[in-house]
Design a protein around this motif. Structure first.
Motif, PDB file in Angstrom:
ATOM      1  N   THR A  58      12.158  -5.468  11.335  1.00  0.00           N
ATOM      2  CA  THR A  58      10.908  -4.796  11.663  1.00  0.00           C
ATOM      3  C   THR A  58      10.219  -4.497  10.332  1.00  0.00           C
ATOM      4  OG1 THR A  58      11.857  -2.584  11.549  1.00  0.00           O
ATOM      5  CG2 THR A  58      11.932  -3.702  13.715  1.00  0.00           C
ATOM      6  N   GLN A  59       8.964  -4.110  10.386  1.00  0.00           N
ATOM      7  CA  GLN A  59       8.287  -3.707   9.150  1.00  0.00           C
ATOM      8  C   GLN A  59       8.995  -2.504   8.525  1.00  0.00           C
ATOM      9  OE1 GLN A  59       4.136  -3.125  10.171  1.00  0.00           O
ATOM     10  NE2 GLN A  59       3.655  -5.281   9.739  1.00  0.00           N
ATOM     11  N   ASP A  60       9.464  -1.580   9.358  1.00  0.00           N
ATOM     12  CA  ASP A  60      10.193  -0.413   8.853  1.00  0.00           C
ATOM     13  C   ASP A  60      11.465  -0.827   8.111  1.00  0.00           C
ATOM     14  OD1 ASP A  60       8.591   1.815   9.681  1.00  0.00           O
ATOM     15  OD2 ASP A  60       9.260   1.468  11.741  1.00  0.00           O
ATOM     16  N   GLN A  61      12.214  -1.765   8.699  1.00  0.00           N
ATOM     17  CA  GLN A  61      13.467  -2.208   8.082  1.00  0.00           C
ATOM     18  C   GLN A  61      13.214  -2.903   6.747  1.00  0.00           C
ATOM     19  OE1 GLN A  61      14.726  -4.480  11.495  1.00  0.00           O
ATOM     20  NE2 GLN A  61      16.398  -3.052  11.943  1.00  0.00           N
ATOM     21  N   LEU A  62      12.225  -3.785   6.712  1.00  0.00           N
ATOM     22  CA  LEU A  62      11.916  -4.477   5.465  1.00  0.00           C
ATOM     23  C   LEU A  62      11.464  -3.483   4.404  1.00  0.00           C
ATOM     24  CD1 LEU A  62      11.606  -6.994   3.759  1.00  0.00           C
ATOM     25  CD2 LEU A  62       9.309  -7.293   4.738  1.00  0.00           C
ATOM     26  N   ALA A  63      10.610  -2.559   4.801  1.00  0.00           N
ATOM     27  CA  ALA A  63      10.130  -1.551   3.855  1.00  0.00           C
ATOM     28  C   ALA A  63      11.292  -0.773   3.257  1.00  0.00           C
ATOM     29  CB  ALA A  63       9.151  -0.606   4.546  1.00  0.00           C
ATOM     30  N   GLU A  64      12.226  -0.375   4.087  1.00  0.00           N
ATOM     31  CA  GLU A  64      13.393   0.371   3.605  1.00  0.00           C
ATOM     32  C   GLU A  64      14.235  -0.485   2.659  1.00  0.00           C
ATOM     33  OE1 GLU A  64      17.419   2.307   5.449  1.00  0.00           O
ATOM     34  OE2 GLU A  64      15.555   2.586   6.581  1.00  0.00           O
ATOM     35  N   GLU A  65      14.416  -1.758   3.013  1.00  0.00           N
ATOM     36  CA  GLU A  65      15.223  -2.675   2.186  1.00  0.00           C
ATOM     37  C   GLU A  65      14.660  -2.840   0.774  1.00  0.00           C
ATOM     38  OE1 GLU A  65      18.059  -4.673   2.771  1.00  0.00           O
ATOM     39  OE2 GLU A  65      18.415  -3.525   4.587  1.00  0.00           O
ATOM     40  N   ILE A  66      13.331  -2.853   0.656  1.00  0.00           N
ATOM     41  CA  ILE A  66      12.739  -3.069  -0.665  1.00  0.00           C
ATOM     42  C   ILE A  66      12.155  -1.792  -1.269  1.00  0.00           C
ATOM     43  CG2 ILE A  66      12.361  -5.533  -0.331  1.00  0.00           C
ATOM     44  CD1 ILE A  66       9.445  -4.956   0.261  1.00  0.00           C
ATOM     45  N   GLY A  67      12.408  -0.664  -0.613  1.00  0.00           N
ATOM     46  CA  GLY A  67      12.062   0.640  -1.181  1.00  0.00           C
ATOM     47  C   GLY A  67      10.588   0.989  -1.174  1.00  0.00           C
ATOM     48  N   MET A  68       9.968   0.895  -0.019  1.00  0.00           N
ATOM     49  CA  MET A  68       8.558   1.263   0.093  1.00  0.00           C
ATOM     50  C   MET A  68       8.257   1.770   1.494  1.00  0.00           C
ATOM     51  SD  MET A  68       6.627  -2.418   0.365  1.00  0.00           S
ATOM     52  CE  MET A  68       6.767  -2.572  -1.382  1.00  0.00           C
ATOM     53  N   GLN A  69       7.016   2.128   1.729  1.00  0.00           N
ATOM     54  CA  GLN A  69       6.570   2.593   3.035  1.00  0.00           C
ATOM     55  C   GLN A  69       6.231   1.415   3.946  1.00  0.00           C
ATOM     56  OE1 GLN A  69       6.351   5.955   3.881  1.00  0.00           O
ATOM     57  NE2 GLN A  69       7.367   6.249   1.907  1.00  0.00           N
ATOM     58  N   ARG A  70       6.414   1.612   5.247  1.00  0.00           N
ATOM     59  CA  ARG A  70       6.078   0.585   6.221  1.00  0.00           C
ATOM     60  C   ARG A  70       4.606   0.199   6.127  1.00  0.00           C
ATOM     61  NH1 ARG A  70       3.120  -0.401  10.032  1.00  0.00           N
ATOM     62  NH2 ARG A  70       2.418   1.732  10.217  1.00  0.00           N
ATOM     63  N   SER A  71       3.752   1.164   5.850  1.00  0.00           N
ATOM     64  CA  SER A  71       2.316   0.876   5.769  1.00  0.00           C
ATOM     65  C   SER A  71       2.003  -0.145   4.675  1.00  0.00           C
ATOM     66  CB  SER A  71       1.519   2.161   5.543  1.00  0.00           C
ATOM     67  OG  SER A  71       1.908   2.777   4.328  1.00  0.00           O
ATOM     68  N   ASN A  72       2.785  -0.136   3.590  1.00  0.00           N
ATOM     69  CA  ASN A  72       2.580  -1.135   2.531  1.00  0.00           C
ATOM     70  C   ASN A  72       2.890  -2.539   3.052  1.00  0.00           C
ATOM     71  OD1 ASN A  72       1.787   0.700   0.564  1.00  0.00           O
ATOM     72  ND2 ASN A  72       3.873   1.049  -0.116  1.00  0.00           N
ATOM     73  N   VAL A  73       4.007  -2.659   3.768  1.00  0.00           N
ATOM     74  CA  VAL A  73       4.380  -3.966   4.329  1.00  0.00           C
ATOM     75  C   VAL A  73       3.275  -4.430   5.277  1.00  0.00           C
ATOM     76  CG1 VAL A  73       6.042  -5.209   5.782  1.00  0.00           C
ATOM     77  CG2 VAL A  73       6.868  -3.583   4.063  1.00  0.00           C
ATOM     78  N   ALA A  74       2.779  -3.548   6.119  1.00  0.00           N
ATOM     79  CA  ALA A  74       1.715  -3.898   7.064  1.00  0.00           C
ATOM     80  C   ALA A  74       0.468  -4.370   6.322  1.00  0.00           C
ATOM     81  CB  ALA A  74       1.384  -2.703   7.954  1.00  0.00           C
ATOM     82  N   LYS A  75       0.120  -3.703   5.232  1.00  0.00           N
ATOM     83  CA  LYS A  75      -1.065  -4.093   4.453  1.00  0.00           C
ATOM     84  C   LYS A  75      -0.865  -5.448   3.776  1.00  0.00           C
ATOM     85  CE  LYS A  75      -2.626   0.609   3.669  1.00  0.00           C
ATOM     86  NZ  LYS A  75      -2.728   1.723   2.712  1.00  0.00           N
TER      87      LYS A  75
ATOM     88  N   LEU B  18      10.679  -9.236  -2.673  1.00  0.00           N
ATOM     89  CA  LEU B  18      10.553  -9.996  -1.435  1.00  0.00           C
ATOM     90  C   LEU B  18      11.193 -11.380  -1.577  1.00  0.00           C
ATOM     91  CD1 LEU B  18       6.884  -9.049  -0.516  1.00  0.00           C
ATOM     92  CD2 LEU B  18       8.921  -8.486   0.837  1.00  0.00           C
ATOM     93  N   ALA B  19      10.923 -12.048  -2.695  1.00  0.00           N
ATOM     94  CA  ALA B  19      11.503 -13.375  -2.925  1.00  0.00           C
ATOM     95  C   ALA B  19      13.026 -13.288  -2.949  1.00  0.00           C
ATOM     96  CB  ALA B  19      10.974 -13.964  -4.234  1.00  0.00           C
ATOM     97  N   ASP B  20      13.558 -12.288  -3.631  1.00  0.00           N
ATOM     98  CA  ASP B  20      15.007 -12.106  -3.684  1.00  0.00           C
ATOM     99  C   ASP B  20      15.572 -11.801  -2.303  1.00  0.00           C
ATOM    100  OD1 ASP B  20      14.958 -12.536  -6.418  1.00  0.00           O
ATOM    101  OD2 ASP B  20      15.162 -10.412  -6.943  1.00  0.00           O
ATOM    102  N   LYS B  21      14.906 -10.938  -1.573  1.00  0.00           N
ATOM    103  CA  LYS B  21      15.369 -10.549  -0.245  1.00  0.00           C
ATOM    104  C   LYS B  21      15.428 -11.737   0.699  1.00  0.00           C
ATOM    105  CE  LYS B  21      16.711  -7.727   2.796  1.00  0.00           C
ATOM    106  NZ  LYS B  21      18.105  -7.336   2.629  1.00  0.00           N
TER     107      LYS B  21
END
Length: 124
Positions: A17-34, A50-53
């Motif tokens: 989910t956007q929340d899960q990805l955000a947590e994995e790379i250390g940021m807010q979900r809103s950043n991933v959405a943007k 992101l490339a590493d992930k």
């Protein structure tokens, strides 16, 4: 396909989910959405995370190459000969690679391209 679409496609392919990805790379979900909506462009350090992930190149994320492994591809005769040699090594190691299971051809091609990249890196 643009940066946002690639991020979204990779996220979905990994069932994040956007929340899960955000947590994995250390940021807010809103950043991933943007980033996914191309409202904001991620800074270099986020692109790298992101490339590493997702185990792809930054060039792939940016749309500079069409396949995540293109940065390792070289179609010269010398490269093709090395590919054949590498493929021979891989086939000899079949029991290790396959472990009794069928190997996806795309994954084998990615492995070959990555080994080629490692050999080139050693030559420098």
């Amino acid at each position: 396909m643009g940066l946002g679409e690639r991020i979204r496609e990779l996220r979905i392919s990994k069932n994040y989910t956007q929340d899960q990805l955000a947590e994995e790379i250390g940021m807010q979900r809103s950043n991933v959405a943007k980033y996914e909506s191309n409202t904001n462009i991620p800074p270099v350090e986020v692109l790298t995370k992101l490339a590493d992930k997702f185990k792809v190149s930054v060039d792939y994320l940016l749309g500079r190459v069409e396949n995540s492994f293109d940065m390792f591809t070289d179609s010269s005769e010398e490269s093709l000969a090395k590919d054949a040699k590498i493929k021979g090594y891989l086939e000899k190691s079949e029991s290790l690679l396959r472990n009794g299971k069928e190997v996806d051809e795309q994954k084998l091609k990615e492995a070959l391209n990555y080994l080629e990249y490692l050999f080139k890196k050693e030559d420098k």
